[in-house]
Scaffold this motif. Structure first.
Motif, short mmCIF file in Angstrom:
data_model
loop_
_atom_site.label_atom_id
_atom_site.label_comp_id
_atom_site.label_asym_id
_atom_site.label_seq_id
_atom_site.Cartn_x
_atom_site.Cartn_y
_atom_site.Cartn_z
N GLU A 109 70.56 56.44 58.16
CA GLU A 109 70.05 55.09 57.89
C GLU A 109 69.93 54.78 56.38
O GLU A 109 70.30 53.70 55.93
CB GLU A 109 68.69 54.94 58.58
CG GLU A 109 68.25 53.54 58.81
CD GLU A 109 69.25 52.70 59.61
OE1 GLU A 109 69.84 53.23 60.57
OE2 GLU A 109 69.46 51.53 59.25
N ARG A 112 73.23 53.57 54.62
CA ARG A 112 74.05 52.56 55.29
C ARG A 112 74.55 51.51 54.32
O ARG A 112 75.67 51.02 54.44
CB ARG A 112 73.24 51.88 56.39
CG ARG A 112 73.17 52.74 57.63
CD ARG A 112 72.81 51.90 58.83
NE ARG A 112 73.12 52.61 60.04
CZ ARG A 112 74.30 52.56 60.64
NH1 ARG A 112 75.27 51.84 60.16
NH2 ARG A 112 74.49 53.26 61.74
N HIS A 113 73.73 51.12 53.38
CA HIS A 113 74.15 50.05 52.47
C HIS A 113 74.65 50.59 51.14
O HIS A 113 75.58 50.06 50.56
CB HIS A 113 73.00 49.07 52.24
CG HIS A 113 72.70 48.25 53.45
ND1 HIS A 113 73.69 47.58 54.13
CD2 HIS A 113 71.55 48.00 54.11
CE1 HIS A 113 73.15 46.94 55.17
NE2 HIS A 113 71.87 47.20 55.18
N ARG A 192 81.30 54.18 50.22
CA ARG A 192 80.80 53.57 51.47
C ARG A 192 81.87 53.62 52.56
O ARG A 192 81.57 53.81 53.73
CB ARG A 192 80.42 52.10 51.21
CG ARG A 192 79.33 51.93 50.19
CD ARG A 192 79.06 50.46 49.91
NE ARG A 192 78.19 50.32 48.75
CZ ARG A 192 77.73 49.18 48.27
NH1 ARG A 192 78.08 48.03 48.87
NH2 ARG A 192 76.95 49.16 47.23
N PRO B 104 82.97 46.67 48.88
CA PRO B 104 83.68 46.52 50.14
C PRO B 104 82.83 45.76 51.16
O PRO B 104 81.60 45.72 51.04
CB PRO B 104 83.87 47.98 50.58
CG PRO B 104 82.76 48.73 49.93
CD PRO B 104 82.50 48.05 48.64
N ARG B 106 80.75 44.88 54.51
CA ARG B 106 79.86 45.68 55.37
C ARG B 106 80.14 45.34 56.83
O ARG B 106 80.78 44.33 57.13
CB ARG B 106 78.40 45.35 55.07
CG ARG B 106 77.98 45.68 53.67
CD ARG B 106 76.52 45.27 53.47
NE ARG B 106 76.06 45.70 52.14
CZ ARG B 106 74.84 45.54 51.69
NH1 ARG B 106 73.92 44.94 52.44
NH2 ARG B 106 74.49 45.96 50.49
N ARG B 112 75.59 47.28 63.71
CA ARG B 112 75.61 48.57 63.02
C ARG B 112 75.42 49.73 63.99
O ARG B 112 76.01 50.78 63.84
CB ARG B 112 74.50 48.62 61.97
CG ARG B 112 74.91 47.91 60.72
CD ARG B 112 74.04 48.35 59.56
NE ARG B 112 74.64 47.94 58.32
CZ ARG B 112 75.51 48.67 57.64
NH1 ARG B 112 75.86 49.85 58.07
NH2 ARG B 112 76.02 48.22 56.52
N HIS B 113 74.57 49.56 64.99
CA HIS B 113 74.30 50.66 65.90
C HIS B 113 75.10 50.55 67.19
O HIS B 113 75.54 51.55 67.74
CB HIS B 113 72.80 50.77 66.19
CG HIS B 113 72.02 51.24 65.00
ND1 HIS B 113 72.38 52.35 64.30
CD2 HIS B 113 70.93 50.73 64.39
CE1 HIS B 113 71.53 52.53 63.29
NE2 HIS B 113 70.65 51.55 63.32
#
Lengths: 219, 219
Positions: A109, A112-113, A192, B104, B106, B112-113
């Motif tokens: 988590e 993630r960003h 990323r 980049p 997202r 996301r999950h």
């Protein structure tokens, strides 16, 4: 050349052993000097091999590989006197994967960003972080010809072009990577994307039935 | 065969046009019948082409392609009477990308999950959702030989083996995909991984300087 390896797992050991075989002097670092696995490795690897703390290995290396489980990578970096990495290239092989929620793995988590690669570069701003090797199995890292006779792609990113070029030359010389394999994704932000590729890599491992595969960029 | 295409963008138009050229009857669907782009496409594409609402296109198709911007894909599915998709294969080509935070891109926070592919399957539980084609440029989707003479990999996932096999045969027959290209990642949960690959694809586009590329799984 003197190389520091941060991590005593399969990735660190594979890279350390391959570099010893090429005649480099390698120090394997762990949380504290005297780590059982690091001591056993150094004994087996011979005269060019030593072990110590993360800090010992970072100070020792002209070039340093970060080969830890992504979950613990920043803690290891935080345990190092940052000046020991000043002006050095740090090759970041880590992946911030979370396997606790079942398959496919997730990205942890907190990454993630902003990727783990970026967070490592932020933690040691005077080092040159180059993210690479994190998208293949450890045995392929040090022997790319195990897959498709070496004809496959290796993603590289980092903020410093000169550091990326030095890493490409080093990997070509030490492990036999083909110059055409390297795909420069840009600055460290692109970590990323290469980190986010790894859950797909895990599913491909399941599909292939072996970790001895890679992807090749084709046009 | 009757095909429904949900979406009037470049992806939907490329697929719709290629299918008309293969002799299929194609209905392009949009938010409301009479959409300017859909009407213009149908006029140009000839007798086999019609247009209508998302619901019209879904009911019409024996096979349905979902070709919308990921941000709007679930809304479009929600506007369809789910019974219109009962027992049908829905090929999900969407990607839930967020370009608002710079490069980049997202993955949109809400996917996301649990991936967009999974959410679509949940929304139409009696349809057979197969996620594929979302990891390449639209012009390569319908003409895979544009890249490396067709020798590259296409990821496929979904809960129903028979539906995945039918999709492979359809793509091979309609667009010329090589049987060796298909890589089955498993059930629809694997859409998390193929969707998460797409930010890397965007960086590879920058690195290559053209969208006419792909990746090939090699061993």
């Amino acid at each position: 050349m003197r190389i520091g390896i941060l991590g005593t797992g399969v990735v660190g050991e594979a890279i350390a052993t391959a570099l010893i075989e090429k005649g480099h002097e390698v120090r394997m670092g762990s949380r504290a000097a005297g780590n059982e696995k690091a001591v056993a490795w150094a004994k087996k690897a011979g005269k060019l091999a030593t072990e110590g703390s993360f800090n010992d290995a970072a100070i020792y290396g002209d070039l340093v590989f970060l080969c830890l489980n992504g979950e613990f990578a920043l803690d290891a970096i935080d345990s190092i006197d940052p000046s020991g990495l000043n002006g050095k290239i740090l090759i970041d092989v880590t992946n911030p994967l979370d396997f606790t929620q079942g398959m496919p793995p997730r990205i942890l988590e907190e990454y993630r960003h902003v990727s783990l690669g970026e967070r490592i570069q932020q933690a040691v701003p005077n080092a040159y972080v180059v993210k690479t090797l994190n998208t293949i199995n450890y045995s392929v890292m040090v022997n790319p010809k195990k897959v498709n006779n070496g004809k496959h792609s290796l993603f590289v990113c980092g903020n410093h072009m000169d550091a990326k070029n030095k890493v490409k030359h080093f990997l070509a010389d030490a492990f036999g990577w083909d110059a055409e394999s390297f795909v420069d994704l840009g600055d460290i932000k692109a970590a990323r994307c290469s980190e986010a590729f790894v859950p797909l890599w895990v599913m491909l491992w399941q599909a292939v039935g072996s970790p001895l595969f890679s992807v090749k960029l084709v046009q």
